[in-house]
Design a protein around this motif. Sequence first.
Motif, mmCIF file in Angstrom:
data_model
loop_
_atom_site.group_PDB
_atom_site.id
_atom_site.type_symbol
_atom_site.label_atom_id
_atom_site.label_comp_id
_atom_site.label_asym_id
_atom_site.label_seq_id
_atom_site.Cartn_x
_atom_site.Cartn_y
_atom_site.Cartn_z
ATOM 1 N N THR A 284 0.629 -1.322 -0.347
ATOM 2 C CA THR A 284 -0.281 0.699 -0.011
ATOM 3 C C THR A 284 0.613 1.380 0.035
ATOM 4 O O THR A 284 1.857 0.850 0.671
ATOM 5 C CB THR A 284 -1.036 0.140 1.629
ATOM 6 N N VAL A 285 0.641 2.641 -0.663
ATOM 7 C CA VAL A 285 1.690 3.322 -0.911
ATOM 8 C C VAL A 285 0.030 4.711 -0.827
ATOM 9 O O VAL A 285 -0.390 4.561 -1.356
ATOM 10 C CB VAL A 285 2.538 3.217 -2.054
ATOM 11 N N GLY A 286 1.506 6.170 -0.804
ATOM 12 C CA GLY A 286 0.366 6.851 -0.819
ATOM 13 C C GLY A 286 0.027 7.651 0.205
ATOM 14 O O GLY A 286 -0.644 6.541 1.310
ATOM 15 N N VAL A 287 -0.908 8.475 0.600
ATOM 16 C CA VAL A 287 -1.381 8.715 1.732
ATOM 17 C C VAL A 287 -3.051 9.487 1.419
ATOM 18 O O VAL A 287 -2.909 9.595 0.252
ATOM 19 C CB VAL A 287 -0.404 10.100 2.853
ATOM 20 N N GLY A 288 -4.062 8.913 1.838
ATOM 21 C CA GLY A 288 -5.287 9.928 1.785
ATOM 22 C C GLY A 288 -5.568 9.421 1.040
ATOM 23 O O GLY A 288 -5.661 8.174 0.657
ATOM 24 N N ARG A 289 -6.773 10.245 0.146
ATOM 25 C CA ARG A 289 -7.217 9.513 -1.305
ATOM 26 C C ARG A 289 -6.386 9.356 -2.179
ATOM 27 O O ARG A 289 -6.800 8.709 -3.315
ATOM 28 C CB ARG A 289 -7.974 11.016 -1.645
ATOM 29 N N GLY A 290 -4.944 9.504 -2.161
ATOM 30 C CA GLY A 290 -4.268 9.147 -3.008
ATOM 31 C C GLY A 290 -3.694 7.953 -2.834
ATOM 32 O O GLY A 290 -2.560 7.038 -3.415
ATOM 33 N N ARG A 291 -4.442 6.753 -1.640
ATOM 34 C CA ARG A 291 -4.041 5.617 -1.248
ATOM 35 C C ARG A 291 -4.352 4.821 -1.610
ATOM 36 O O ARG A 291 -5.357 4.549 -2.015
ATOM 37 C CB ARG A 291 -4.080 5.886 0.105
ATOM 38 N N PHE A 292 -3.323 4.135 -2.469
ATOM 39 C CA PHE A 292 -3.794 2.004 -2.934
ATOM 40 C C PHE A 292 -2.752 1.679 -2.927
ATOM 41 O O PHE A 292 -1.532 1.656 -2.493
ATOM 42 C CB PHE A 292 -3.940 2.751 -4.364
ATOM 43 N N THR A 293 -2.883 0.667 -3.747
ATOM 44 C CA THR A 293 -2.748 -1.169 -3.364
ATOM 45 C C THR A 293 -2.219 -1.829 -4.923
ATOM 46 O O THR A 293 -2.624 -1.393 -5.504
ATOM 47 C CB THR A 293 -3.478 -2.261 -2.449
ATOM 48 N N THR A 294 -0.775 -1.967 -4.343
ATOM 49 C CA THR A 294 -0.161 -2.936 -5.192
ATOM 50 C C THR A 294 -0.052 -3.925 -5.186
ATOM 51 O O THR A 294 -0.147 -4.400 -4.449
ATOM 52 C CB THR A 294 0.954 -1.831 -6.191
ATOM 53 N N TYR A 295 0.343 -5.221 -6.465
ATOM 54 C CA TYR A 295 0.512 -6.468 -6.618
ATOM 55 C C TYR A 295 1.384 -6.631 -7.297
ATOM 56 O O TYR A 295 1.457 -5.963 -7.996
ATOM 57 C CB TYR A 295 -1.067 -6.978 -6.948
ATOM 58 N N GLU A 296 2.368 -7.637 -6.622
ATOM 59 C CA GLU A 296 3.524 -7.801 -7.783
ATOM 60 C C GLU A 296 2.825 -9.589 -8.614
ATOM 61 O O GLU A 296 2.278 -9.656 -8.090
ATOM 62 C CB GLU A 296 4.327 -7.971 -7.143
ATOM 63 N N ILE A 297 2.963 -9.138 -9.628
ATOM 64 C CA ILE A 297 2.483 -10.398 -10.358
ATOM 65 C C ILE A 297 3.849 -11.163 -11.675
ATOM 66 O O ILE A 297 4.040 -10.714 -11.431
ATOM 67 C CB ILE A 297 1.796 -8.982 -11.867
ATOM 68 N N ARG A 298 4.503 -12.430 -11.467
ATOM 69 C CA ARG A 298 5.259 -12.877 -11.437
ATOM 70 C C ARG A 298 4.319 -13.928 -13.075
ATOM 71 O O ARG A 298 3.929 -14.381 -11.822
ATOM 72 C CB ARG A 298 6.326 -13.468 -10.403
ATOM 73 N N VAL A 299 5.848 -13.871 -13.687
ATOM 74 C CA VAL A 299 4.948 -15.166 -15.243
ATOM 75 C C VAL A 299 6.064 -15.727 -15.264
ATOM 76 O O VAL A 299 7.409 -15.588 -14.933
ATOM 77 C CB VAL A 299 5.097 -14.561 -16.330
ATOM 78 N N LYS A 300 6.047 -17.039 -15.084
ATOM 79 C CA LYS A 300 6.744 -17.455 -15.688
ATOM 80 C C LYS A 300 6.324 -18.833 -16.610
ATOM 81 O O LYS A 300 5.221 -19.718 -16.624
ATOM 82 C CB LYS A 300 7.588 -18.841 -14.697
ATOM 83 N N THR A 301 6.686 -18.779 -17.850
ATOM 84 C CA THR A 301 6.625 -19.832 -19.602
ATOM 85 C C THR A 301 7.402 -20.171 -19.898
ATOM 86 O O THR A 301 8.338 -19.598 -19.793
ATOM 87 C CB THR A 301 5.012 -18.772 -19.708
ATOM 88 N N ASN A 302 6.700 -21.216 -20.752
ATOM 89 C CA ASN A 302 7.580 -21.247 -21.735
ATOM 90 C C ASN A 302 7.090 -21.773 -23.171
ATOM 91 O O ASN A 302 7.136 -21.742 -24.117
ATOM 92 C CB ASN A 302 8.288 -22.636 -21.699
ATOM 93 N N LEU A 303 5.895 -20.907 -22.777
ATOM 94 C CA LEU A 303 4.552 -20.107 -24.046
ATOM 95 C C LEU A 303 5.766 -19.760 -25.518
ATOM 96 O O LEU A 303 6.494 -18.575 -25.365
ATOM 97 C CB LEU A 303 3.448 -19.987 -23.787
ATOM 98 N N PRO A 304 5.679 -20.618 -26.683
ATOM 99 C CA PRO A 304 6.131 -19.035 -27.732
ATOM 100 C C PRO A 304 5.995 -17.510 -27.701
ATOM 101 O O PRO A 304 6.835 -16.422 -28.326
ATOM 102 C CB PRO A 304 6.122 -19.864 -29.098
ATOM 103 N N ILE A 305 4.958 -17.300 -27.737
ATOM 104 C CA ILE A 305 3.941 -16.236 -27.896
ATOM 105 C C ILE A 305 4.694 -15.019 -27.115
ATOM 106 O O ILE A 305 4.558 -14.232 -26.839
ATOM 107 C CB ILE A 305 2.335 -16.601 -28.169
ATOM 108 N N PHE A 306 4.642 -15.378 -26.099
ATOM 109 C CA PHE A 306 5.517 -14.348 -24.623
ATOM 110 C C PHE A 306 7.315 -14.198 -25.217
ATOM 111 O O PHE A 306 7.624 -15.067 -25.037
ATOM 112 C CB PHE A 306 5.129 -15.380 -23.618
ATOM 113 N N LYS A 307 6.966 -12.999 -25.362
ATOM 114 C CA LYS A 307 8.573 -12.345 -25.470
ATOM 115 C C LYS A 307 9.645 -12.606 -24.000
ATOM 116 O O LYS A 307 10.796 -13.157 -24.295
ATOM 117 C CB LYS A 307 8.814 -11.390 -26.020
ATOM 118 N N LEU A 308 9.059 -12.506 -23.154
ATOM 119 C CA LEU A 308 10.005 -12.992 -22.328
ATOM 120 C C LEU A 308 9.240 -14.464 -20.883
ATOM 121 O O LEU A 308 7.900 -14.883 -21.104
ATOM 122 C CB LEU A 308 9.769 -11.753 -20.983
ATOM 123 N N LYS A 309 10.964 -15.118 -20.767
ATOM 124 C CA LYS A 309 10.014 -16.108 -20.173
ATOM 125 C C LYS A 309 9.730 -16.333 -18.675
ATOM 126 O O LYS A 309 9.163 -16.869 -18.192
ATOM 127 C CB LYS A 309 11.252 -17.071 -20.548
#
Length: 162
Positions: free
Chosen positions: A38-63
């Motif tokens: 959770t970052v920010g204060v007052g009305r500018g406060r919000f929560t961010t989430y980390e999204i971790r991806v692991k794949t070997n699908l060829p359509i994704f540029k990063l594995k």
Amino acid sequence: MAETVADTRRLISKPQNLNDAYGPPSNFLEIDVGNPQTVGVGRGRFTTYEIRVKTNLPIFKLKESTVRRRYSDFEWLRNELERESKVVVPPLPGKALLRQLPFRGDDGIFDDSFIEERKQALEQFINKVAGHPLAQNERCLHMFLQDEVIDKNYTPSKIRHT
């Protein structure tokens, strides 16, 4: 009357070696949502989430990739997929408007239990979406999962296999 007998012979399968049995799966896409901050204060406060991806699908540029997203980014992705693709997009977890009311006995949308519930629901959502073969072709999904910053002025397009 002729009596039918079920064929119970085993199918002949090729012998499996150790690499087949314990090697990496042929195609996989693993997406974890975690590490809420959770970052920010007052009305500018919000929560961010980390999204971790692991794949070997060829359509994704990063594995492997890791990005941070907030709830409004998930809303953006859902709206883009509904607008641009033929995919039936599952619903997001609710906006939790009642939790935003003042004078509550807890931290509302910043309460640890609420953040944990939302994290799990967002992980279910993104795994359903990203697991859909048609959604995997959409540029907005790739930006959401793998680009550090989402270019919300992008030109919608399909990803081509390289």
